[in-house]
Design an enzyme around this catalytic site. Sequence first.
Site, short mmCIF file in Angstrom:
data_model
loop_
_atom_site.label_atom_id
_atom_site.label_comp_id
_atom_site.label_asym_id
_atom_site.label_seq_id
_atom_site.Cartn_x
_atom_site.Cartn_y
_atom_site.Cartn_z
N HIS A 63 0.82 -1.22 0.00
CA HIS A 63 0.00 0.00 0.00
C HIS A 63 0.86 1.26 0.00
O HIS A 63 0.47 2.27 -0.59
CB HIS A 63 -1.00 -0.05 1.17
CG HIS A 63 -2.00 -1.14 0.98
ND1 HIS A 63 -2.24 -2.11 1.92
CD2 HIS A 63 -2.79 -1.42 -0.09
CE1 HIS A 63 -3.15 -2.96 1.44
NE2 HIS A 63 -3.49 -2.57 0.24
N GLU A 107 -14.95 -1.06 -6.97
CA GLU A 107 -14.64 -2.45 -6.59
C GLU A 107 -15.80 -3.32 -7.08
O GLU A 107 -16.96 -3.06 -6.76
CB GLU A 107 -14.48 -2.51 -5.06
CG GLU A 107 -14.56 -3.89 -4.44
CD GLU A 107 -13.49 -4.86 -4.90
OE1 GLU A 107 -12.31 -4.59 -4.70
OE2 GLU A 107 -13.87 -5.92 -5.48
N ASP A 157 -5.54 -1.48 -8.31
CA ASP A 157 -5.24 -2.36 -7.17
C ASP A 157 -6.09 -3.62 -7.35
O ASP A 157 -7.03 -3.88 -6.60
CB ASP A 157 -5.61 -1.61 -5.88
CG ASP A 157 -5.21 -2.38 -4.64
OD1 ASP A 157 -4.67 -3.49 -4.77
OD2 ASP A 157 -5.45 -1.87 -3.53
N THR A 159 -6.80 -7.86 -8.73
CA THR A 159 -6.31 -9.23 -8.64
C THR A 159 -5.49 -9.55 -9.90
O THR A 159 -5.39 -8.73 -10.81
CB THR A 159 -7.52 -10.19 -8.55
OG1 THR A 159 -8.51 -9.74 -9.48
CG2 THR A 159 -8.14 -10.18 -7.19
N1 SAM Z 1 -3.18 -6.33 -3.06
C1 SAM Z 1 -3.84 -7.28 -3.83
C2 SAM Z 1 -3.02 -8.08 -4.78
O1 SAM Z 1 -2.30 -7.57 -5.63
O2 SAM Z 1 -3.11 -9.29 -4.65
C3 SAM Z 1 -5.06 -6.75 -4.49
C4 SAM Z 1 -6.07 -6.54 -3.43
S1 SAM Z 1 -7.64 -6.04 -3.81
C5 SAM Z 1 -8.44 -7.12 -2.66
C6 SAM Z 1 -8.11 -6.67 -5.39
C7 SAM Z 1 -9.57 -6.41 -5.68
O3 SAM Z 1 -9.76 -6.22 -7.07
C8 SAM Z 1 -10.50 -7.54 -5.27
O4 SAM Z 1 -11.25 -7.17 -4.15
C9 SAM Z 1 -11.38 -7.78 -6.50
O5 SAM Z 1 -12.74 -7.98 -6.20
C10 SAM Z 1 -11.13 -6.50 -7.28
N2 SAM Z 1 -11.39 -6.62 -8.72
C11 SAM Z 1 -11.05 -7.66 -9.54
N3 SAM Z 1 -11.50 -7.42 -10.79
C12 SAM Z 1 -12.12 -6.21 -10.76
C13 SAM Z 1 -12.79 -5.43 -11.74
N4 SAM Z 1 -12.91 -5.87 -13.00
N5 SAM Z 1 -13.32 -4.24 -11.36
C14 SAM Z 1 -13.20 -3.80 -10.08
N6 SAM Z 1 -12.60 -4.51 -9.11
C15 SAM Z 1 -12.05 -5.69 -9.44
#
Ligand code: SAM
Length: 284
Positions: A63, A107, A157, A159
């Site tokens: 972060h 998100e 940020d 996945t």
């Molecule tokens: N720090 C983390 C990592 O690199 O592993 C990322 C953490 S954060 C929890 C990632 C978030 O991205 C998840 O909560 C997921 O639901 C979200 N996410 C995945 N695809 C997405 C999309 N198309 N639009 C918005 N959010 C998305």
Amino acid sequence: MLDLWYTENHTDNVRFSIKTNKHIHSEKSDFQQIDFFESDEFGTFFTLDGLMMVNEKDEFVYHDMITHVAMATNPNIKKVLVIGGGDGGTVRELTRYESIEQIDMVEIDERVVRLSQEYLPITAGKLEDPRVTLLFEDGLAYVKNKEDGYYDLILVDSTDPIGPGEGLFSHDFYNNCFRVLTDDGILINQHESPYYPSYAHEMKRAHSKIKGLFPITRVYQFHMPTYPSGHWLFGFASKKYDPLKDVDLDAWNKLGLKTKYYNTDIHTGAFALPTFVKEMLDDA
Ligand code: SAM
């Protein structure tokens, strides 16, 4: 005594395990499998589809590095878009800048946010800051429909490029990010890891798409003990400011923000990449 080990596959040949005390929560949301655990070594942590997202012990590294590099490069950033980031850690770091006026977090999975608020207040504790708007939708569609030149900074940020995060590594997405950024806008995006071939492949793919699009593109590295190989990268793509030539590091120090990983030596040093990484990126 019952030993409960959380194990994830980092490659077909490498596994990573953490001894846990408790499997706190498990559910399948509309988008992904969500699991929260408690452990002695990493505190509370959660995984999505069997991959470590955030834990109490090393979340500060990620972060700090997703936020402060861009904020030091352009201290006049006022409107920020966070895509993903459901645990709230990136928003927490942004709220430390009084100069920021608006933080929109898009998100896709509301359940990640609600469970983080319940089990991980260390990261989710600032989601109620009055400057923050939470939008539960797909980041890909959000930037597609957003007007031109709106945000000063976009932090992706997300996945990995599987499941709902896949579209956030596409040409379409990056083109729309470029369009919705102001003329001096900055995009920080996931660059995965250079170490294992499957991640290095995604790193090259992400970099090749950003390279031709933004006038300034750089990659920086940091150390995440719980991510595959521990060696992780972000892309820095910018329309105007170079993070090494245009940054006023003294000005950032004068803000007096206390950080645990980022500092102005790290700012410069993080862009110094090992030869094998440089070669892969040149080849991307
Ligand atoms: N720090 C983390 C990592 O690199 O592993 C990322 C953490 S954060 C929890 C990632 C978030 O991205 C998840 O909560 C997921 O639901 C979200 N996410 C995945 N695809 C997405 C999309 N198309 N639009 C918005 N959010 C998305």
